[in-house]
Design an enzyme around this catalytic site. Structure first.
Site, PDB file in Angstrom:
ATOM      1  N   THR A   1       0.727  13.375   3.173  1.00 40.74           N
ATOM      2  CA  THR A   1      -0.094  13.460   4.435  1.00 40.74           C
ATOM      3  C   THR A   1      -1.191  11.611   4.337  1.00 40.74           C
ATOM      4  OG1 THR A   1      -2.424  13.847   2.666  1.00 40.74           O
ATOM      5  CG2 THR A   1      -1.350  15.847   3.519  1.00 40.74           C
TER       6      THR A   1
ATOM      7  N   ILE B   1       2.672   6.447   1.763  1.00 39.85           N
ATOM      8  CA  ILE B   1       4.127   6.424   1.425  1.00 39.85           C
ATOM      9  C   ILE B   1       4.595   7.454   1.523  1.00 39.85           C
ATOM     10  CG2 ILE B   1       5.275   5.918  -0.257  1.00 39.85           C
ATOM     11  CD1 ILE B   1       3.634   3.958  -1.858  1.00 39.85           C
TER      12      ILE B   1
ATOM     13  N   TYR C   1      -0.940   3.853 -16.104  1.00 44.05           N
ATOM     14  CA  TYR C   1      -0.448   4.184 -14.948  1.00 44.05           C
ATOM     15  C   TYR C   1       1.830   3.364 -15.104  1.00 44.05           C
ATOM     16  CZ  TYR C   1       2.033   3.427 -10.153  1.00 44.05           C
ATOM     17  OH  TYR C   1       2.578   3.442  -9.160  1.00 44.05           O
TER      18      TYR C   1
END
Length: 263
Positions: free
Chosen positions: A16, A19, A153
């Site tokens: 949406t 990237i 991450y």
């Protein structure tokens, strides 16, 4: 090089904006019908309205939280057949390593890794059966150069490289390719927030970006954030028939950040 994806159907998770939105636009410009995915019907509808329909390909609504069984079923029901799957969904946040608890480790792994595994499991068999398909994982330079400020991450992006290579082997001997794209720090709204977690919030954006690159990404050879469209260009190529001999790979769009010849 003329890339024509007419007749192909693609899904880009978390598309949406950012990237994912740029990748969806790039695939549609090349002629593919592209599923726009977000957690809610409203967010997907708003994104499709913003993106418009000025491209060759069509935009298809594929709402659903793909980190849940219900959301995955919702997406697969909307798009039962795919030629191109782009696993773009991911979360990130700066956090001191010793302050990351077990629940946060598990949350990152579920969102960043397992959502992609489940979608691949849902769509890869059909691609193998038809003997054509593309599966892509948006990884990160953090998969190779683990950032001290968000090792949870980095861990998930390293895991995606293993997932990608493994599923490429599962598709061996077919015209299905499976690859990862190692994206560098990219200019999105979420990254702007991340940058301001690490540098003085009083700085104007351009100064903040330069300070971030200088202090936290000094090895970058381009010394700027990457634009989402630059990531999308690599994804569109890897989705194309022209990339038929590229599989099991980890291709870098990192601005030269990783100081190595190979990932």
């Amino acid at each position: 090089m003329h890339i024509d994806l007419s007749g192909k159907t693609a899904l880009v998770t978390a598309s949406t904006g950012g990237i994912g939105g740029a990748i969806a636009a790039g695939l549609a410009q090349a002629g593919a019908s592209v599923g726009i995915n977000g957690r809610s019907v409203g967010s997907v509808a708003a994104a499709m309205e913003r993106m418009g329909s000025a491209w060759q390909g069509a935009l298809l609504a594929a709402p659903g939280d793909v980190t849940t069984d219900e959301g995955l079923e919702q997406v697969v029901s909307a798009l039962p057949h795919l030629d191109i799957l782009v696993n773009n969904l991911g979360v990130f946040e700066a956090r001191p390593a010793l302050e990351i608890d077990d629940a946060e480790w598990r949350r990152y792994f579920e969102i960043n890794v397992m959502s992609a595994v489940r979608l691949t499991r849902a769509y890869l068999p059909g691609m193998i059966e038809q003997d054509w398909g593309r599966v892509l994982y948006i990884a990160s330079d953090s998969s190779v150069a683990i950032p001290a400020e968000m090792i949870h991450y980095g861990m998930t992006k390293t895991a995606l490289l293993g997932v990608s290579r493994g599923f490429a082997k599962a598709a061996a001997g077919t015209a299905v390719t499976v690859n990862s794209v190692l994206a560098g720090a990219t200019h999105t709204g979420g990254v702007e927030d991340f940058v301001y977690q690490l540098v003085d919030r009083q700085l104007p954006w351009e100064e903040a970006q330069r300070a971030f690159m200088r202090e936290h990404r000094p090895l970058s050879l381009i010394q700027r954030l990457i634009e989402p469209e630059e990531i999308a260009n690599m994804v569109v190529y890897l989705s194309s028939p022209q990339a038929s001999a590229t599989t099991g790979g980890a291709l870098r769009v990192d601005g030269g950040y990783v100081d190595a010849i190979l990932p």
